[in-house]
Design an enzyme around this catalytic site. Structure first.
Site, mmCIF file in Angstrom:
data_model
loop_
_atom_site.group_PDB
_atom_site.id
_atom_site.type_symbol
_atom_site.label_atom_id
_atom_site.label_comp_id
_atom_site.label_asym_id
_atom_site.label_seq_id
_atom_site.Cartn_x
_atom_site.Cartn_y
_atom_site.Cartn_z
ATOM 1 N N GLY A 1 23.586 -32.961 -3.072
ATOM 2 C CA GLY A 1 23.604 -31.444 -2.465
ATOM 3 C C GLY A 1 22.820 -30.572 -2.851
ATOM 4 O O GLY A 1 21.371 -30.809 -2.784
ATOM 5 N N ASP A 2 23.117 -29.228 -3.324
ATOM 6 C CA ASP A 2 22.326 -28.387 -3.911
ATOM 7 C C ASP A 2 22.547 -28.157 -5.452
ATOM 8 O O ASP A 2 22.317 -27.267 -6.146
ATOM 9 C CB ASP A 2 22.450 -26.867 -3.229
ATOM 10 N N GLU A 3 23.080 -29.585 -6.009
ATOM 11 C CA GLU A 3 23.163 -29.658 -7.411
ATOM 12 C C GLU A 3 22.118 -30.099 -8.166
ATOM 13 O O GLU A 3 21.639 -31.264 -7.804
ATOM 14 C CB GLU A 3 24.567 -30.136 -7.948
#
Length: 270
Positions: free
Chosen positions: A172-174
Site C-alpha cells: 500500500g502506502d507503507e
C-alpha cells in the site's frame, strides 16, 4: 573481429574467405580460421561462441561446425535458465512498482542487521512511514496517478538515506527505512527530519502538483526490543500515534516502562 552475418547462422571463415584485416602484430598473430555460432534463445540472439585457429593444424571443418552448434544450444539454454532464475528471484524480493525491497527481503535484511548490531554493540533504527490522505489521490486522480506518487515517494526516501541503508515498501502506502551502524539515537530523528523537510515540496504527477505528507514512527534497537517483530511493532505503533495526532510528524516509540513519546513536526501545514 568476426564480420557480421545477416543470416545469424554458424559461420566458418578460412584463409580463402578471410576478409582483409589490420596487419598482424608480433604479440597478436592474425587467426587463419574463424568458427562462430550464435547463441539463440526465445528472446533472441544473446551473443556468439567464437573459435579461432592460428595454424593449419587448427583447421576447422563441417564436423566442427556441427559440434559447436550443438554446444551453443546447451550454452544458450544454460544462460537463459540463469537469467530466468534471476528474474524470478528479483520478482520475489522486490516490489514491482517502486523496485524497492519488499516485505520479505526487508525482514531478511532486518534480521541480519540485528545480528550485526548485537555483535558490534551498535544501534539500529526503524522508521515506519505511512502517507497521509493517500486514498484521496487515488479517489480524485485515479490509481495510475496513485502508483506514480508511490514511485516518486520511493525516490525521495532513497535520497534521504545512505546507500548502506534500506528503504522498503511493505505494501500500500507503507514504507520502512532501516538505518544501520548508528551510535546515537539522534541519527534516526535526523533522517526523519530530513524526510519531513523533503515532503514540504509537492509531488509533480504528470503536471499535477500534489501535496503529500508522511506520518513517521521510530523504534531503536536495543531500547525498543531485540527482535525484528518487536521493533517493527513498536515503530508501527509510533507511526499510528503520529497519524492520530494529525500526521506530518514523527513519534518515537516509548521506551518500555514509559508512556511518553517524543514528537517532531514539520513546519508545513495540511
Amino acid at each position: 573481429m568476426l564480420p557480421r552475418h545477416p543470416q545469424r547462422q554458424t559461420l566458418l571463415i578460412t584463409p580463402d574467405s578471410l576478409p582483409p584485416t589490420a596487419p598482424p602484430m608480433a604479440t597478436a598473430p592474425r587467426p587463419l580460421y574463424w568458427l562462430g555460432v550464435p547463441l539463440h534463445t526465445q528472446a533472441g540472439v544473446l551473443g556468439a561462441l567464437v573459435l579461432q585457429g592460428y595454424s593449419e593444424e587448427a583447421r576447422y571443418g563441417d564436423r566442427d561446425k556441427e559440434l559447436l552448434q550443438f554446444v551453443s544450444t546447451q550454452v544458450a539454454s544454460a544462460i537463459e535458465r540463469t537469467q530466468m532464475r534471476k528474474r524470478m528471484q528479483h520478482m520475489a524480493q522486490y516490489d514491482q512498482l517502486t523496485h524497492l525491497p519488499n516485505r520479505q527481503l526487508f525482514l531478511d535484511r532486518l534480521k541480519t542487521a540485528l545480528t550485526r548490531a548485537q555483535r558490534d554493540e551498535t544501534l539500529l533504527s526503524l522508521l515506519f512511514i505511512d502517507l497521509d490522505r493517500f486514498k484521496e489521490v487515488n479517489d480524485t486522480l485515479g490509481h495510475a496517478m496513485g502508483d506514480l506518487l508511490l514511485q516518486r515517494v520511493a525516490q525521495r526516501l532513497l535520497e534521504c538515506v545512505r546507500a548502506s541503508d534500506t528503504v522498503a515498501r511493505l505494501g500500500g502506502d507503507e514504507f520502512v527505512v532501516l538505518l544501520e551502524s548508528g551510535h546515537a539515537a539522534e541519527q534516526a530523528t535526523a533522517v526523519a527530519e530530513k524526510i519531513l523537510s523533503t515532503f514540504t515540496q509537492p509531488f509533480d504527477l504528470d503536471g499535477h502538483q500534489v501535496p503529500m505528507w508522511p506520518s513517521i514512527g521510530i523504534a531503536v534497537y536495543p531500547d525498543h526490543g531485540g527482535d525484528e517483530s518487536l521493533l517493527l511493532s513498536h515503530a508501527d505503533a509510533a507511526m499510528y500515534l503520529s497519524k492520530k495526532g494529525g500526521g506530518n510528524q514523527v513519534r518515537i516509540a516509548a521506551t518500555p516502562g514509559r508512556t511518553q513519546q517524543g514528537t517532531l513536526q514539520s513546519g508545513a501545514s495540511h
